[in-house]
Scaffold this motif. Sequence first.
Motif, PDB file in Angstrom:
ATOM      1  N   GLU A 380       0.849  -1.192   0.000  1.00  0.00           N
ATOM      2  CA  GLU A 380       0.000   0.000   0.000  1.00  0.00           C
ATOM      3  C   GLU A 380       0.881   1.238   0.000  1.00  0.00           C
ATOM      4  O   GLU A 380       2.054   1.179   0.396  1.00  0.00           O
ATOM      5  CB  GLU A 380      -0.916  -0.005   1.223  1.00  0.00           C
ATOM      6  N   PRO A 381       0.367   2.369  -0.456  1.00  0.00           N
ATOM      7  CA  PRO A 381       1.195   3.581  -0.510  1.00  0.00           C
ATOM      8  C   PRO A 381       1.696   3.993   0.873  1.00  0.00           C
ATOM      9  O   PRO A 381       0.984   3.893   1.864  1.00  0.00           O
ATOM     10  CB  PRO A 381       0.238   4.632  -1.087  1.00  0.00           C
ATOM     11  N   THR A 382       2.941   4.444   0.891  1.00  0.00           N
ATOM     12  CA  THR A 382       3.525   4.996   2.115  1.00  0.00           C
ATOM     13  C   THR A 382       3.137   6.470   2.212  1.00  0.00           C
ATOM     14  O   THR A 382       3.265   7.219   1.235  1.00  0.00           O
ATOM     15  CB  THR A 382       5.058   4.869   2.082  1.00  0.00           C
ATOM     16  N   VAL A 383       2.674   6.874   3.367  1.00  0.00           N
ATOM     17  CA  VAL A 383       2.265   8.267   3.574  1.00  0.00           C
ATOM     18  C   VAL A 383       3.165   8.879   4.649  1.00  0.00           C
ATOM     19  O   VAL A 383       3.166   8.420   5.794  1.00  0.00           O
ATOM     20  CB  VAL A 383       0.791   8.372   4.007  1.00  0.00           C
ATOM     21  N   PRO A 384       3.958   9.894   4.312  1.00  0.00           N
ATOM     22  CA  PRO A 384       4.854  10.496   5.309  1.00  0.00           C
ATOM     23  C   PRO A 384       4.051  11.288   6.341  1.00  0.00           C
ATOM     24  O   PRO A 384       2.982  11.828   6.026  1.00  0.00           O
ATOM     25  CB  PRO A 384       5.744  11.413   4.475  1.00  0.00           C
ATOM     26  N   MET A 389      -1.104  17.528   6.619  1.00  0.00           N
ATOM     27  CA  MET A 389      -1.418  16.926   5.324  1.00  0.00           C
ATOM     28  C   MET A 389      -2.799  16.279   5.328  1.00  0.00           C
ATOM     29  O   MET A 389      -3.565  16.427   4.373  1.00  0.00           O
ATOM     30  CB  MET A 389      -0.348  15.898   4.944  1.00  0.00           C
ATOM     31  N   ARG A 390      -3.137  15.585   6.389  1.00  0.00           N
ATOM     32  CA  ARG A 390      -4.445  14.937   6.444  1.00  0.00           C
ATOM     33  C   ARG A 390      -5.564  15.972   6.500  1.00  0.00           C
ATOM     34  O   ARG A 390      -6.629  15.780   5.912  1.00  0.00           O
ATOM     35  CB  ARG A 390      -4.515  13.999   7.651  1.00  0.00           C
ATOM     36  N   GLU A 391      -5.313  17.068   7.225  1.00  0.00           N
ATOM     37  CA  GLU A 391      -6.349  18.095   7.367  1.00  0.00           C
ATOM     38  C   GLU A 391      -6.565  18.858   6.060  1.00  0.00           C
ATOM     39  O   GLU A 391      -7.699  19.143   5.666  1.00  0.00           O
ATOM     40  CB  GLU A 391      -5.967  19.078   8.476  1.00  0.00           C
ATOM     41  N   VAL A 392      -5.477  19.181   5.370  1.00  0.00           N
ATOM     42  CA  VAL A 392      -5.586  19.967   4.141  1.00  0.00           C
ATOM     43  C   VAL A 392      -6.030  19.092   2.973  1.00  0.00           C
ATOM     44  O   VAL A 392      -6.781  19.526   2.105  1.00  0.00           O
ATOM     45  CB  VAL A 392      -4.243  20.667   3.833  1.00  0.00           C
ATOM     46  N   GLY A 393      -5.566  17.852   2.977  1.00  0.00           N
ATOM     47  CA  GLY A 393      -6.020  16.917   1.950  1.00  0.00           C
ATOM     48  C   GLY A 393      -4.920  16.438   1.028  1.00  0.00           C
ATOM     49  O   GLY A 393      -4.038  17.209   0.635  1.00  0.00           O
ATOM     50  N   TYR A 394      -4.985  15.167   0.678  1.00  0.00           N
ATOM     51  CA  TYR A 394      -4.033  14.562  -0.246  1.00  0.00           C
ATOM     52  C   TYR A 394      -4.664  13.288  -0.801  1.00  0.00           C
ATOM     53  O   TYR A 394      -5.669  12.787  -0.285  1.00  0.00           O
ATOM     54  CB  TYR A 394      -2.714  14.226   0.460  1.00  0.00           C
ATOM     55  N   VAL A 395      -4.058  12.761  -1.862  1.00  0.00           N
ATOM     56  CA  VAL A 395      -4.436  11.451  -2.378  1.00  0.00           C
ATOM     57  C   VAL A 395      -3.162  10.642  -2.576  1.00  0.00           C
ATOM     58  O   VAL A 395      -2.057  11.196  -2.651  1.00  0.00           O
ATOM     59  CB  VAL A 395      -5.212  11.527  -3.714  1.00  0.00           C
ATOM     60  N   THR A 396      -3.316   9.336  -2.663  1.00  0.00           N
ATOM     61  CA  THR A 396      -2.203   8.448  -2.997  1.00  0.00           C
ATOM     62  C   THR A 396      -2.479   7.832  -4.368  1.00  0.00           C
ATOM     63  O   THR A 396      -3.539   8.061  -4.963  1.00  0.00           O
ATOM     64  CB  THR A 396      -2.055   7.333  -1.956  1.00  0.00           C
ATOM     65  N   SER A 397      -1.548   7.024  -4.830  1.00  0.00           N
ATOM     66  CA  SER A 397      -1.765   6.353  -6.108  1.00  0.00           C
ATOM     67  C   SER A 397      -2.943   5.389  -6.035  1.00  0.00           C
ATOM     68  O   SER A 397      -3.499   5.005  -7.077  1.00  0.00           O
ATOM     69  CB  SER A 397      -0.496   5.592  -6.527  1.00  0.00           C
ATOM     70  N   ILE A 506      -0.653  14.750  -4.727  1.00  0.00           N
ATOM     71  CA  ILE A 506      -0.511  13.301  -4.915  1.00  0.00           C
ATOM     72  C   ILE A 506       0.729  12.840  -4.160  1.00  0.00           C
ATOM     73  O   ILE A 506       1.845  13.274  -4.466  1.00  0.00           O
ATOM     74  CB  ILE A 506      -0.384  12.933  -6.407  1.00  0.00           C
ATOM     75  N   CYS A 507       0.521  11.990  -3.187  1.00  0.00           N
ATOM     76  CA  CYS A 507       1.632  11.457  -2.399  1.00  0.00           C
ATOM     77  C   CYS A 507       2.115  10.173  -3.063  1.00  0.00           C
ATOM     78  O   CYS A 507       1.394   9.175  -3.120  1.00  0.00           O
ATOM     79  CB  CYS A 507       1.173  11.182  -0.966  1.00  0.00           C
ATOM     80  N   SER A 512       4.614   0.345   0.856  1.00  0.00           N
ATOM     81  CA  SER A 512       5.022  -0.507   1.968  1.00  0.00           C
ATOM     82  C   SER A 512       4.201  -1.789   1.965  1.00  0.00           C
ATOM     83  O   SER A 512       3.001  -1.769   1.674  1.00  0.00           O
ATOM     84  CB  SER A 512       4.822   0.225   3.309  1.00  0.00           C
ATOM     85  N   ALA A 513       4.857  -2.884   2.294  1.00  0.00           N
ATOM     86  CA  ALA A 513       4.180  -4.180   2.325  1.00  0.00           C
ATOM     87  C   ALA A 513       3.058  -4.178   3.356  1.00  0.00           C
ATOM     88  O   ALA A 513       3.193  -3.591   4.437  1.00  0.00           O
ATOM     89  CB  ALA A 513       5.184  -5.282   2.643  1.00  0.00           C
ATOM     90  N   ARG A 514       1.942  -4.826   3.023  1.00  0.00           N
ATOM     91  CA  ARG A 514       0.835  -4.984   3.974  1.00  0.00           C
ATOM     92  C   ARG A 514       1.160  -6.150   4.912  1.00  0.00           C
ATOM     93  O   ARG A 514       1.110  -7.308   4.512  1.00  0.00           O
ATOM     94  CB  ARG A 514      -0.469  -5.272   3.233  1.00  0.00           C
ATOM     95  N   LEU A 515       1.489  -5.831   6.140  1.00  0.00           N
ATOM     96  CA  LEU A 515       1.988  -6.851   7.066  1.00  0.00           C
ATOM     97  C   LEU A 515       1.072  -7.087   8.262  1.00  0.00           C
ATOM     98  O   LEU A 515       1.213  -8.102   8.952  1.00  0.00           O
ATOM     99  CB  LEU A 515       3.374  -6.435   7.586  1.00  0.00           C
ATOM    100  N   LYS A 516       0.159  -6.185   8.506  1.00  0.00           N
ATOM    101  CA  LYS A 516      -0.673  -6.273   9.705  1.00  0.00           C
ATOM    102  C   LYS A 516      -1.995  -6.974   9.404  1.00  0.00           C
ATOM    103  O   LYS A 516      -2.577  -6.818   8.338  1.00  0.00           O
ATOM    104  CB  LYS A 516      -0.963  -4.868  10.257  1.00  0.00           C
ATOM    105  N   GLY A 517      -2.441  -7.750  10.386  1.00  0.00           N
ATOM    106  CA  GLY A 517      -3.762  -8.343  10.305  1.00  0.00           C
ATOM    107  C   GLY A 517      -3.814  -9.730   9.702  1.00  0.00           C
ATOM    108  O   GLY A 517      -4.912 -10.268   9.494  1.00  0.00           O
TER     109      GLY A 517
END
Length: 722
Positions: A380-384, A389-397, A506-507, A512-517
């Motif tokens: 899944e996309p890595t988000v720094p 950033m979350r408040e103002v807004g962004y998208v990932t691939s 666009i971030c 990053s690998a999906r490792l949880k759950g």
Amino acid sequence: MTKKKFVLLLVVLAALLLIANSGLGEYLSLQGLKSVQGDINAFQQSQPWGFAALFFGAYVLVAALSLPGAAVMTLAAGAFFGLIKGLVLVSFASTIGATLAFLVARYIARDALARRFPQRLESIDAGVIKEGGFYLFTLRLVPLFPFFLINLLMGLTAMSVRRFYWVSQLGMLPGTAVYVNAGVQLGALDSLSGIVSPGLILSFTLLGVFPLLAKRLIAVIKARRVYRPWTRPARYDRNLIVIGAGAAGLVSAYIAAAVKAKVTLIEAGEMGGDCLNTGCVPSKALIKSAKVAAMQRRAEHYGLDNYQPQVNFKRLMARVREVIAAIAPHDSVERYTELGVEVIKGYGRLIDPWTVEIALPGGGSQRLTAKSVVIAAGAEPTVPPLPGMREVGYVTSDTLWSQLEHYEAPPSRVVVLGGGPIGCELSQCFARLGSAVSQVEMLPRLLLKEDEEVSAFVTEQFSREGIAVYCDTQALRCERRGEDKCLIVRDGGSGEERAIVYDLLICAVGRSARLKGYGLEELGISSQRTVDTNEYLQTLMPNIYAAGDIAGPYQFTHVAAHQAWYASVNALFGQFKKFRVDYSVIPWVTYVDPEVARVGLSEQDAKEQGVAYEVTRYGIDDLDRAICEGEAKGFIKVLTVPGKDRILGVCIVGAQAGELLAEFVLAMKHGLGLGKILGTVHPYPTLAEANKYTAGEWRKAHQPERLLRLLSRFFAWQRGGN
């Protein structure tokens, strides 16, 4: 180093020099022992205990000083003392000698290492305390590394002397027995005819197969250790369970069904994974539309009137959906059900090494057991963690596509955070659709994994298309300034801050690998950046495999499919034969325009690894078909072994570079050199001729000059003769 340690080191070195100059080393070989065998036999008969003590002391000395010849002395022990006495004598002598070497290495060097590398040694010690005994046992049992090297390196760790001694003695005992027995058989030879005796043949057969048997035994012991807390089912519901229906999961399930295994494929989201739904497929559809728009703007180059394209963004996004829908049946539940795969929608989680619990969409759960499991959960996309950033807004691939559905026209101002392949593809794409694009990269240049000239080529192309590229620039935070959304960055050179206004951020800084759950942590399966696997793609639990982005080291759809073959075949047939995953020839393509394609070593890779190479270049601007197409730009660069045509790596920058690369991938995979490519007929006029012309450039650089001079004289003589 203290005075005592220095003196001890001098004593050891002096002993080594003394033995080297005394000629004693000549007797640590079969030929040397043979030359004095009569004297040895006479001494043994007159002084049996004295000879045994002398042999024991000599063996201890050889092991302690890490001298060559221990294997010969082990064979000699069998010849002189027989199996039982020889085995007892060598077992204790070798272990005592190894322990002395262990202690000397620890006394001389451990403190210095601890001072110089405290954190690294501390982490090594933690691992040795936890698993060091078993690790040492495997090294002793399977002779992959020289025993003297194991003695010295273990002395630098925190392993206790007592553990080292007893583990070494037990671990070396089987191999010692095999060598002593071979010595017994050799000692019994009284004529050349004895060489083909069954006993001797069996002894040397044991020498050959012992490492294989020992390796198998180690695998069994390791499996018993890791499975100890769990109860294995009496029978299994499935031969294979696959978690994740992306590229790796689909291929794994397909292979299992093809060989008539009973397989279940579990997927919580859409079939086809990220590649079909939010990655490769929609992005390439969008890139194609953007390329058509760019061609319309330069129609004059083709003898037509330039045209400013009118982007119907709703229609464009509808086309992206149509492309996904057209490809989706290839990965659909219906197709895989027809192939013999049971597909279950839900979240799969490992309860124990053989049991997967599936949380079903409508509530409730289902449990299935399987002999083997393949985890192919993807990435899944890595988000720094940028403030605001979350408040103002962004998208990932991943989230970009659903967000774009709400746009009537391309976003006016786009900021792309990240200068890797995804970031570069999206930057050029939106710029061609009419957006004002700024691309921000923290590192010194775009596409850092490529050679500098490739990065420079792409950056220059972006500048011509109006993309503002900010490299060596750190993103600090996002904030609102009135009605504007802003990304605040700091220039790495001047240190000044600036605000870049955007409508869409666009971030694209990586995935990053999906490792949880998935129950990995509960089973003790290590998963930091990716799931830890061995060369067979097995995790800590030998029946649990990982493939695709979750396993690394490459995050490509084609590599995920490649790994899936190894994971599924090893899972289904590993008890008979396992296959090491092969990463020797991995191609990849960045779909900017012109495309960037590569396989094998780049120049910067070769320099970093100290690999000697030659470079052959061909400019695509000289290629007839490229000129016809209006795509006369770019180059092919091939790295070869100096003086030979064996290919080490290829980089292509140009139109259809990904298609051109395939010929080089095939050549590298099957050991074909540039000479074979040069000797292959390529149709005219095609872009593929560039590969042949590149091989021709290599041939020109390696012309037989002396032969050509002789031919020149011959033809001059021939003309004179006419």
